[in-house]
Design an enzyme around this catalytic site. Sequence first.
Site, mmCIF file in Angstrom:
data_model
loop_
_atom_site.group_PDB
_atom_site.id
_atom_site.type_symbol
_atom_site.label_atom_id
_atom_site.label_comp_id
_atom_site.label_asym_id
_atom_site.label_seq_id
_atom_site.Cartn_x
_atom_site.Cartn_y
_atom_site.Cartn_z
ATOM 1 N N CYS A 141 0.795 -1.233 0.000
ATOM 2 C CA CYS A 141 0.000 0.000 0.000
ATOM 3 C C CYS A 141 0.824 1.277 0.000
ATOM 4 O O CYS A 141 0.250 2.375 0.031
ATOM 5 C CB CYS A 141 -0.949 -0.015 1.196
ATOM 6 S SG CYS A 141 -1.906 -1.521 1.316
ATOM 7 N N HIS A 275 -4.364 7.351 5.977
ATOM 8 C CA HIS A 275 -4.391 6.013 5.394
ATOM 9 C C HIS A 275 -5.739 5.356 5.709
ATOM 10 O O HIS A 275 -6.395 4.831 4.819
ATOM 11 C CB HIS A 275 -3.232 5.190 5.940
ATOM 12 C CG HIS A 275 -3.037 3.878 5.271
ATOM 13 N ND1 HIS A 275 -2.827 3.761 3.916
ATOM 14 C CD2 HIS A 275 -3.033 2.609 5.760
ATOM 15 C CE1 HIS A 275 -2.687 2.479 3.600
ATOM 16 N NE2 HIS A 275 -2.814 1.763 4.696
ATOM 17 N N HIS A 312 -10.247 0.775 -0.670
ATOM 18 C CA HIS A 312 -8.791 0.669 -0.580
ATOM 19 C C HIS A 312 -8.270 0.205 -1.940
ATOM 20 O O HIS A 312 -8.545 -0.916 -2.383
ATOM 21 C CB HIS A 312 -8.414 -0.322 0.508
ATOM 22 C CG HIS A 312 -6.968 -0.266 0.917
ATOM 23 N ND1 HIS A 312 -5.984 0.291 0.130
ATOM 24 C CD2 HIS A 312 -6.326 -0.707 2.038
ATOM 25 C CE1 HIS A 312 -4.825 0.195 0.731
ATOM 26 N NE2 HIS A 312 -5.013 -0.406 1.898
#
Length: 383
Positions: A141, A275, A312
């Site tokens: 990520c 995040h 995400h």
Amino acid sequence: MPTPRPTTERAAVVVTGMAVTTAFGRGTDALRAALAAGEPAFADVTRFDVSRRRAKRAAHLPGDPVLLDELGDLLSQAIDQAGLDAATAAATPLLAARHSDASWPRQPLTAQADCHSAATGSALAARAGLRDARRTYTNACVAASTALADAAALIASGRAERVAVAAGYLVDQDVFALFDAGRALADDGALRSFSAGRRGLLLGDGMAAVILESASAAERRGALPLARLLGWGRAGDAYHVCQPHPEGHGMARALTAALARADRAPEEVDYLNAHGTGTSYNDSAEAAAIHRAFGAHASRLPVSSTKSLTGHTLEASGLVEFAVSVLVLQEGLLPVNAGYTGQDPDCRLDLVTDAPRRLKPTTVVSLNAAFGGANTALVLGAV
């Protein structure tokens, strides 16, 4: 075009071209409108069969888009917006970030050499008329945000005048099954970042491309910057293979390093794009990191995670959220932290809830973290 020589002075880095696609639609305007509306893009998965899965929802485009085609189109849009002619584009390197292709190991051995990530990066550069793909990042990520930091470092040090960065992830059956089996996906159909009762993440399609260049090179071309990339920081905590340090040590160090490089005090930051995966471990650790890095300003710093809207997007998340941060600077509208159901005592932050918040920021931060304890922070400034 001659290769710029490194200098002892750090060149200012600006964004001159940008294009992004999410489940809200293709193009930056679709994302701009979605951020203003503040409604999540999650829907029942139709791309593959999820009848045997706990989770049933994701944020994805209709049909079965092809990643290289989508990224090629986005790079062309970013190059056009930056005003690069063919010769200038041909001298521009590409840094790419992408998820591993699930079909690669299923290909015949004779075909696999042309399917790995580095090969697809080279194919993407050729398709867009760029010089080459220097690197293709697959480090989870923080893949895209690491690519952005490396691109900015190349420009700031004088080793390149401009760099293209592209990143993409399309929701796929393999990752969905893996995350669902690990009970990482939210079975209530919502990604509730930093919220009491959050139940996990949801996946989303995300692809983006940007052109970064030195401010002096942009000025010589008469290009109008969209934003400035003021600072970047990276840090690892090496705490656990798939959990952040509970006190957010790595994320806090990345934030502190980025602010120092940007020459910005914590209280000068107007908004933080977090995040915020909606998982128990990440969100509480990230909240701790924000307090550790920003001190007294943390309680006054507006925060939201746009994963609560887009899902995400894994390896692409750093670049999609970088694009969100640019739009925040342009529009003066802080995105909502969607799906919020109430305060978690471990996530005491000034969250943007209920609706987007009107504010004209001059400095924003985008924060990302990844499995293995990798953390990145990017500081952006208005032009």
